[in-house]
Design a protein around this motif. Structure first.
Motif, mmCIF file in Angstrom:
data_model
loop_
_atom_site.group_PDB
_atom_site.id
_atom_site.type_symbol
_atom_site.label_atom_id
_atom_site.label_comp_id
_atom_site.label_asym_id
_atom_site.label_seq_id
_atom_site.Cartn_x
_atom_site.Cartn_y
_atom_site.Cartn_z
ATOM 1 N N TRP A 1 0.840 -1.208 0.000
ATOM 2 C CA TRP A 1 0.000 0.000 0.000
ATOM 3 C C TRP A 1 0.873 1.255 0.000
ATOM 4 C CZ3 TRP A 1 -5.153 1.473 -0.138
ATOM 5 C CH2 TRP A 1 -5.412 2.787 0.244
ATOM 6 N N ASP A 2 1.813 1.324 0.924
ATOM 7 C CA ASP A 2 2.657 2.516 1.040
ATOM 8 C C ASP A 2 3.473 2.757 -0.226
ATOM 9 O OD1 ASP A 2 1.682 2.897 3.575
ATOM 10 O OD2 ASP A 2 3.505 2.213 4.611
ATOM 11 N N ALA A 3 4.016 1.687 -0.806
ATOM 12 C CA ALA A 3 4.857 1.835 -1.990
ATOM 13 C C ALA A 3 4.070 2.407 -3.166
ATOM 14 C CB ALA A 3 5.465 0.486 -2.366
ATOM 15 N N VAL A 4 2.851 1.937 -3.346
ATOM 16 C CA VAL A 4 2.044 2.398 -4.469
ATOM 17 C C VAL A 4 1.539 3.824 -4.245
ATOM 18 C CG1 VAL A 4 -0.109 2.003 -5.732
ATOM 19 C CG2 VAL A 4 1.388 0.081 -5.186
ATOM 20 N N VAL A 5 1.060 4.108 -3.054
ATOM 21 C CA VAL A 5 0.561 5.463 -2.772
ATOM 22 C C VAL A 5 1.689 6.493 -2.838
ATOM 23 C CG1 VAL A 5 -0.486 6.929 -0.991
ATOM 24 C CG2 VAL A 5 -1.424 4.663 -1.450
ATOM 25 N N ASP A 6 2.880 6.117 -2.407
ATOM 26 C CA ASP A 6 4.006 7.053 -2.451
ATOM 27 C C ASP A 6 4.311 7.494 -3.886
ATOM 28 O OD1 ASP A 6 4.484 7.343 0.225
ATOM 29 O OD2 ASP A 6 6.087 5.847 0.321
ATOM 30 N N VAL A 7 4.295 6.553 -4.819
ATOM 31 C CA VAL A 7 4.608 6.898 -6.206
ATOM 32 C C VAL A 7 3.417 7.538 -6.909
ATOM 33 C CG1 VAL A 7 5.222 5.971 -8.483
ATOM 34 C CG2 VAL A 7 6.398 5.130 -6.434
ATOM 35 N N ASN A 8 2.240 6.936 -6.751
ATOM 36 C CA ASN A 8 1.081 7.356 -7.540
ATOM 37 C C ASN A 8 0.381 8.600 -7.025
ATOM 38 O OD1 ASN A 8 1.651 5.032 -8.939
ATOM 39 N ND2 ASN A 8 -0.278 4.010 -8.491
ATOM 40 N N LEU A 9 0.627 8.976 -5.782
ATOM 41 C CA LEU A 9 -0.063 10.150 -5.236
ATOM 42 C C LEU A 9 0.902 11.119 -4.555
ATOM 43 C CD1 LEU A 9 -2.674 11.676 -4.783
ATOM 44 C CD2 LEU A 9 -3.075 10.294 -2.740
ATOM 45 N N ASN A 10 1.670 10.634 -3.582
ATOM 46 C CA ASN A 10 2.562 11.547 -2.869
ATOM 47 C C ASN A 10 3.560 12.207 -3.808
ATOM 48 O OD1 ASN A 10 1.329 10.979 -0.415
ATOM 49 N ND2 ASN A 10 2.822 9.420 0.173
ATOM 50 N N SER A 11 4.123 11.435 -4.735
ATOM 51 C CA SER A 11 5.120 12.019 -5.627
ATOM 52 C C SER A 11 4.501 13.014 -6.603
ATOM 53 C CB SER A 11 5.865 10.926 -6.397
ATOM 54 O OG SER A 11 5.138 10.460 -7.511
ATOM 55 N N VAL A 12 3.213 12.850 -6.894
ATOM 56 C CA VAL A 12 2.544 13.799 -7.784
ATOM 57 C C VAL A 12 2.533 15.188 -7.156
ATOM 58 C CG1 VAL A 12 0.377 14.383 -8.945
ATOM 59 C CG2 VAL A 12 1.149 12.003 -8.862
ATOM 60 N N MET A 13 2.237 15.239 -5.848
ATOM 61 C CA MET A 13 2.260 16.528 -5.160
ATOM 62 C C MET A 13 3.684 17.030 -5.000
ATOM 63 S SD MET A 13 0.371 18.911 -4.092
ATOM 64 C CE MET A 13 0.741 20.472 -3.277
ATOM 65 N N ASP A 14 4.636 16.121 -4.770
ATOM 66 C CA ASP A 14 6.036 16.536 -4.655
ATOM 67 C C ASP A 14 6.505 17.217 -5.936
ATOM 68 O OD1 ASP A 14 6.181 15.471 -2.100
ATOM 69 O OD2 ASP A 14 7.108 13.594 -2.750
ATOM 70 N N VAL A 15 6.181 16.626 -7.081
ATOM 71 C CA VAL A 15 6.576 17.201 -8.367
ATOM 72 C C VAL A 15 5.845 18.519 -8.611
ATOM 73 C CG1 VAL A 15 6.486 16.878 -10.872
ATOM 74 C CG2 VAL A 15 7.221 14.995 -9.392
ATOM 75 N N ALA A 16 4.555 18.547 -8.322
ATOM 76 C CA ALA A 16 3.782 19.770 -8.516
ATOM 77 C C ALA A 16 4.364 20.913 -7.688
ATOM 78 C CB ALA A 16 2.321 19.526 -8.136
ATOM 79 N N ARG A 17 4.661 20.617 -6.443
ATOM 80 C CA ARG A 17 5.237 21.636 -5.555
ATOM 81 C C ARG A 17 6.580 22.119 -6.073
ATOM 82 N NH1 ARG A 17 5.971 18.503 -1.623
ATOM 83 N NH2 ARG A 17 3.873 18.618 -0.751
ATOM 84 N N ALA A 18 7.394 21.187 -6.552
ATOM 85 C CA ALA A 18 8.742 21.530 -7.010
ATOM 86 C C ALA A 18 8.718 22.417 -8.254
ATOM 87 C CB ALA A 18 9.525 20.250 -7.300
ATOM 88 N N PHE A 19 7.780 22.165 -9.159
ATOM 89 C CA PHE A 19 7.765 22.905 -10.430
ATOM 90 C C PHE A 19 6.805 24.091 -10.424
ATOM 91 C CE2 PHE A 19 9.919 19.112 -11.840
ATOM 92 C CZ PHE A 19 10.800 19.598 -12.813
ATOM 93 N N HIS A 20 6.104 24.299 -9.317
ATOM 94 C CA HIS A 20 5.165 25.417 -9.247
ATOM 95 C C HIS A 20 5.809 26.763 -9.598
ATOM 96 C CE1 HIS A 20 3.100 28.709 -7.031
ATOM 97 N NE2 HIS A 20 2.027 28.152 -7.574
#
Length: 246
Positions: A104-123
């Protein structure tokens, strides 16, 4: 008359563009004149050429491991102006692995948490460019996906995040939209596409009676990133051959 699908002079970053849908999108934007950088987890793009059906012709490559929650900020800091960010990273665990905490953690980290990480980084860069961000989710975000609770939940979360960021970042001049692909042959879908009986069953549920392609998804992405979609934000286009109609 200016071609709205001419991306000459635009810088496009495709997260997860080393293979699959992301790689197909990267090539289509490149053909339309864009300067395209793709990311992958392996040290060098050459590491994908034998294992994946990937094309790195005229693309730039950067290694990016999104399990490092600070990695996206590090990449963004190294780059110049960016006009378009496409988030095509994703993972899944089969054999009921997502019912376990580790899966669960591995999939949510890539499919959701990283999406916000990338969005925040490139904002900041997208703000400077009045840019566009496109998040690739899945039709699994709109229905039950038996056996893969983390995949479905994370993709539903990505669809919701597109709505929220679309509203929140409109004031910054950033349009945020998404694409929910149906069944497209990638390394994540071989559990279906490489098994004739499963594939036949899947195709019987698709009104257009064929699998999707990376080019199908690229067409939607180019539309969303172009002036043709200048009044769209917070939307996720379902591109599935009609799979979700029944």
């Amino acid at each position: 008359m200016t071609n709205p699908l001419d991306f000459t002079g635009k810088r496009v970053v495709v997260i997860g563009g080393s293979s699959g849908i992301g790689n197909g999108m990267a090539q289509e934007f490149r053909k339309a004149g864009a300067d395209v950088l793709v990311t992958g987890t392996r040290p060098d793009s050459g590491d994908y050429l034998e294992a994946e059906d990937s094309d790195f012709t005229s693309l730039s490559y950067a290694q990016l491991d999104l399990n490092d929650r600070d990695a996206a900020e590090g990449l963004a800091a190294k780059l110049g102006p960016v006009d378009i960010v496409i988030q095509s990273q994703g993972t899944v665990r089969y054999s009921r692995g997502e019912f376990q905490r580790e899966g669960w953690d591995a999939v949510v980290d890539v499919n959701l948490n990283s999406v916000m990480d990338v969005a925040r980084a490139f904002h900041p860069k997208l703000t400077e460019a009045d840019g566009s961000m496109i998040v690739i989710s899945s039709v699994a975000g709109f229905k039950a996906n038996i056996g893969n609770p983390a995949y479905s939940a994370s993709k539903a979360g990505a669809v919701s995040l597109v709505k929220t960021l679309g509203a929140a970042w409109a004031r910054d001049g950033i349009r945020v939209n998404g694409i929910a692909p149906g069944l497209v042959p990638t390394k994540l879908t071989t559990v279906t596409t490489d098994h004739p009986e499963r594939l036949e069953g899947a195709l019987s549920q698709i009104p257009l009676r064929r699998l999707g392609t990376a080019e199908d998804m690229a067409g939607a992405a180019m539309f969303l990133a172009s002036p043709l979609a200048s009044y769209m934000t917070g939307q996720t286009l379902v591109v599935d051959g009609g799979l979700t109609l029944s």
